[in-house]
Enzyme design. Structure first.
Site, mmCIF file in Angstrom:
data_model
loop_
_atom_site.group_PDB
_atom_site.id
_atom_site.type_symbol
_atom_site.label_atom_id
_atom_site.label_comp_id
_atom_site.label_asym_id
_atom_site.label_seq_id
_atom_site.Cartn_x
_atom_site.Cartn_y
_atom_site.Cartn_z
ATOM 1 N N ARG A 8 -58.510 79.344 -8.458
ATOM 2 C CA ARG A 8 -57.145 79.020 -8.898
ATOM 3 C C ARG A 8 -56.128 79.977 -8.290
ATOM 4 O O ARG A 8 -55.004 79.573 -7.938
ATOM 5 C CB ARG A 8 -57.080 79.049 -10.435
ATOM 6 C CG ARG A 8 -57.794 77.838 -11.060
ATOM 7 C CD ARG A 8 -58.064 78.061 -12.540
ATOM 8 N NE ARG A 8 -58.596 76.882 -13.210
ATOM 9 C CZ ARG A 8 -59.856 76.457 -13.152
ATOM 10 N NH1 ARG A 8 -60.746 77.140 -12.420
ATOM 11 N NH2 ARG A 8 -60.256 75.391 -13.813
ATOM 12 N N LYS A 68 -65.114 83.385 -10.851
ATOM 13 C CA LYS A 68 -65.067 82.317 -9.844
ATOM 14 C C LYS A 68 -63.954 81.323 -10.161
ATOM 15 O O LYS A 68 -63.201 80.916 -9.276
ATOM 16 C CB LYS A 68 -66.421 81.613 -9.790
ATOM 17 C CG LYS A 68 -66.509 80.487 -8.786
ATOM 18 C CD LYS A 68 -67.932 80.269 -8.321
ATOM 19 C CE LYS A 68 -68.724 79.370 -9.225
ATOM 20 N NZ LYS A 68 -68.331 77.942 -9.138
ATOM 21 N N SER A 69 -63.840 80.919 -11.407
ATOM 22 C CA SER A 69 -62.819 79.930 -11.779
ATOM 23 C C SER A 69 -61.420 80.461 -11.472
ATOM 24 O O SER A 69 -60.566 79.750 -10.926
ATOM 25 C CB SER A 69 -62.916 79.612 -13.275
ATOM 26 O OG SER A 69 -64.122 78.960 -13.555
ATOM 27 N N LYS A 74 -74.162 68.968 -12.630
ATOM 28 C CA LYS A 74 -73.698 70.211 -11.992
ATOM 29 C C LYS A 74 -74.262 70.252 -10.562
ATOM 30 O O LYS A 74 -74.686 69.232 -10.033
ATOM 31 C CB LYS A 74 -74.151 71.409 -12.831
ATOM 32 C CG LYS A 74 -73.484 71.464 -14.213
ATOM 33 C CD LYS A 74 -71.995 71.660 -14.093
ATOM 34 C CE LYS A 74 -71.308 71.646 -15.441
ATOM 35 N NZ LYS A 74 -69.850 71.630 -15.312
ATOM 36 N N ASP A 131 -71.965 76.855 -18.109
ATOM 37 C CA ASP A 131 -72.642 77.348 -16.901
ATOM 38 C C ASP A 131 -73.807 78.287 -17.229
ATOM 39 O O ASP A 131 -74.532 78.706 -16.318
ATOM 40 C CB ASP A 131 -71.635 78.076 -16.000
ATOM 41 C CG ASP A 131 -70.634 77.104 -15.385
ATOM 42 O OD1 ASP A 131 -70.954 75.893 -15.294
ATOM 43 O OD2 ASP A 131 -69.528 77.543 -15.018
ATOM 44 N N GLY A 141 -67.608 72.462 -6.387
ATOM 45 C CA GLY A 141 -67.119 71.367 -7.239
ATOM 46 C C GLY A 141 -65.716 71.664 -7.748
ATOM 47 O O GLY A 141 -64.836 70.796 -7.757
ATOM 48 N N ARG A 197 -79.385 70.413 -13.918
ATOM 49 C CA ARG A 197 -79.903 71.728 -14.313
ATOM 50 C C ARG A 197 -80.933 71.660 -15.444
ATOM 51 O O ARG A 197 -81.757 72.563 -15.587
ATOM 52 C CB ARG A 197 -78.740 72.664 -14.681
ATOM 53 C CG ARG A 197 -77.997 73.121 -13.426
ATOM 54 C CD ARG A 197 -76.836 74.039 -13.734
ATOM 55 N NE ARG A 197 -76.329 74.621 -12.492
ATOM 56 C CZ ARG A 197 -75.150 75.221 -12.383
ATOM 57 N NH1 ARG A 197 -74.351 75.314 -13.424
ATOM 58 N NH2 ARG A 197 -74.771 75.724 -11.224
ATOM 59 N N ARG A 221 -76.976 79.217 -9.826
ATOM 60 C CA ARG A 221 -77.378 79.627 -11.188
ATOM 61 C C ARG A 221 -78.866 79.388 -11.438
ATOM 62 O O ARG A 221 -79.484 80.059 -12.256
ATOM 63 C CB ARG A 221 -76.505 78.931 -12.223
ATOM 64 C CG ARG A 221 -75.012 79.255 -12.016
ATOM 65 C CD ARG A 221 -74.168 79.088 -13.241
ATOM 66 N NE ARG A 221 -72.765 78.966 -12.886
ATOM 67 C CZ ARG A 221 -71.947 79.976 -12.584
ATOM 68 N NH1 ARG A 221 -72.389 81.218 -12.613
ATOM 69 N NH2 ARG A 221 -70.682 79.761 -12.261
ATOM 70 N N GLN A 241 -62.295 71.035 -14.852
ATOM 71 C CA GLN A 241 -61.984 70.581 -13.493
ATOM 72 C C GLN A 241 -61.145 69.310 -13.544
ATOM 73 O O GLN A 241 -60.173 69.164 -12.797
ATOM 74 C CB GLN A 241 -63.275 70.359 -12.709
ATOM 75 C CG GLN A 241 -64.045 71.658 -12.485
ATOM 76 C CD GLN A 241 -65.352 71.461 -11.751
ATOM 77 O OE1 GLN A 241 -65.721 70.340 -11.401
ATOM 78 N NE2 GLN A 241 -66.059 72.551 -11.508
HETATM 79 C C1 S3P Z 1 -65.100 75.104 -13.828
HETATM 80 C C2 S3P Z 1 -65.339 74.175 -14.802
HETATM 81 C C3 S3P Z 1 -66.667 73.763 -15.269
HETATM 82 C C4 S3P Z 1 -67.744 74.733 -14.789
HETATM 83 C C5 S3P Z 1 -67.562 75.126 -13.352
HETATM 84 C C6 S3P Z 1 -66.209 75.804 -13.157
HETATM 85 C C7 S3P Z 1 -63.708 75.424 -13.458
HETATM 86 O O1 S3P Z 1 -66.965 72.473 -14.759
HETATM 87 O O2 S3P Z 1 -69.022 74.172 -14.979
HETATM 88 O O3 S3P Z 1 -68.578 76.036 -12.952
HETATM 89 O O4 S3P Z 1 -63.469 76.470 -12.817
HETATM 90 O O5 S3P Z 1 -62.812 74.641 -13.810
HETATM 91 P P1 S3P Z 1 -66.422 71.143 -15.515
HETATM 92 O O6 S3P Z 1 -64.970 71.275 -15.610
HETATM 93 O O7 S3P Z 1 -66.805 70.002 -14.625
HETATM 94 O O8 S3P Z 1 -67.119 71.114 -16.827
#
Ligand code: S3P
Length: 438
Positions: A31, A26-27, A342, A315, A96, A346, A388, A169
């Protein structure tokens, strides 16, 4: 109150056996879309994650005028270049990562934009990005620290920012704004937050150095489109790994999973608990090591979790809580207060939902304590529109006595489309069902 219109019906008993892949990371998928959108040239992306969160990012990129040819749900060609003023507010729904990364990019544009999302996203803190971006000169108006965010054109300048929390993030939003700033941007991090932004921007030609604790970006180097093959998401694999570890008779093989060191904390902690896991690197995808994980049913023992490993498994705590209930002895988690901001709180939501299944969990300000093993009993539990949570409760149901119903379970597809079908393919009795409106 959110209407629960769907559920997973979970019947325990069967072991998980077989081989499968998990959806794209997902990350990296967020991107791949955003970075290709602002790069010069054409990027071909394969293995992309077609999930609720990432589709919201893709639609936002399209609303900014980016041409995206979709060849299949997981494959696309992105024609990057100049972004254009969107006609309406950008809707990141529950994402987020989507809203925080895109705000960093929007801060450097020559037009005004509004970034917004679901009622859930409107409850997530945005000051953590608006504050450092404003220090860079960004013109951002928030709604008391939450979205909607109005981002107006401004001349940005580089800063040194010591992040108070280890957040990828936040780090990414600042670095992305740094691409449009005058002068160097330096971000220090108190822990090893995931480094996909650094790896991907560097692969695209950005002048960026990363010491692990300090990331420095010097603007000016043009960002060139590169092709990405997105590896499997370890955060999705973790649900199948945990299920295999706690369900007697299980053996599951997962191939093509990202083994990026900033993400593999859960594997390290499971191994510390005595898990029978074999992890083999097989290659590199999108700058990440990729490999195969074999997970077999194991007798787990309790473990202490705190410090650096927390951000490397941030996560995975909902599913880790389920695994900890099946371990012998005490499990103690600290330094995980970020879990409270989150998609849901959680720590609280998992403790409350698992309590419905008979679990005794002591919630602390920044973690939890459990004494295991504990036998769970079936219950009707609620996914809280948090993917999750929904998937962790499903795995808890597979290890419980009796028939568990996970209400509001469809949100699993925010990160893991086909979660129930994947479990079924491995032999589990999990059925997705629609519930008529009350
Ligand atoms: C993510 C960063 C994490 C993670 C989120 C994905 C990202 O959050 O919990 O599911 O893709 O940069 P934080 O950067 O707020 O810790």
């Amino acid at each position: 109150m959110h209407q629960a219109k769907d559920c997973f019906q979970v019947h325990p008993g069967a072991p998980l056996r077989g081989q499968t892949i998990v959806p794209g990371d997902k990350s990296i998928s967020h991107r791949a879309v955003f970075f290709s959108a602002i790069a010069h040239g054409t990027a071909h992306v394969r293995g992309w994650l077609p999930a609720g969160d990432t589709e919201a990012s893709l639609r936002s990129a399209q609303a900014l005028g980016v041409a995206i040819e979709r060849h299949s749900p997981t494959e696309m060609t992105i024609h990057g270049g100049t972004l254009h003023k969107p006609e309406a507010p950008l809707n990141l729904v529950n994402a987020g990562t989507g809203i925080r990364l895109l705000t960093g990019i929007m801060a450097g544009q020559a037009f005004e934009s509004v970034l917004d999302g679901s009622s859930q996203l409107r409850r997530r803190p945005m000051k953590r990005i608006t504050e450092p971006l404003k220090l860079m000169g960004a013109d951002i108006e928030s709604t008391n620290g939450y979205c909607p965010l109005i981002v107006r054109p401004a001349q940005l300048h580089g800063i040194r920012y010591d992040m108070p929390m280890a957040s990828a993030q936040v780090k990414s939003a600042i670095l992305l704004a740094g691409l449009y700033a005058e002068g160097e941007t330096l971000v220090t991090q108190p822990g090893p937050a995931r480094d996909h932004t650094e790896r991907m921007l560097r692969a695209m030609g950005a002048d960026l150095t990363d010491t692990g604790t300090e990331v420095t970006l010097r603007p000016g180097a043009p960002l060139r489109a590169v092709d990405f093959t997105v590896p499997g998401d370890l955060s999705s694999a973790a649900f199948l790994v945990a299920a295999a570890l706690i369900l007697p008779g299980s053996e599951v093989t997962l191939t093509g999973v990202s083994l990026n060191h900033t993400r593999t904390g859960i594997l390290d902690v499971f191994q510390q608990m005595g898990a029978d896991l074999t992890v083999t690197e097989t290659g590199l995808e999108a700058g990440d090591p990729v490999g195969t994980i074999v997970a077999r049913h194991s007798t787990l023992k309790g473990v202490q979790v705190g410090g650096e490993v927390v951000v490397r498994m941030i996560d995975e705590f909902p599913i880790f809580m389920v695994a900890a209930l099946h371990a012998e002895g005490e499990t103690f988690v600290r330094d995980a207060g970020e879990l409270r901001v989150k998609e849901t709180d959680r720590l609280k939501v998992m403790s409350d939902e698992l309590a419905k299944m008979g679990a005794v969990i002591t919630e602390t300000a920044d973690g939890f304590i459990v004494q295991g093993p504990q036998k769970l009993r079936a219950a009707t539990v609620y996914g809280h529109d948090d993917h999750r949570i929904s998937m962790s409760l499903t795995v808890a149901g597979l290890a419980a006595e009796g028939h568990t119903t996970v209400l509001d379970a469809r949100c699993a597809s925010d990160s893991f489309p086909g979660f129930a079908a994947t479990l079924q393919g491995l032999g589990a009795d999990v059925v997705e069902e629609a519930i008529a409106d009350a």
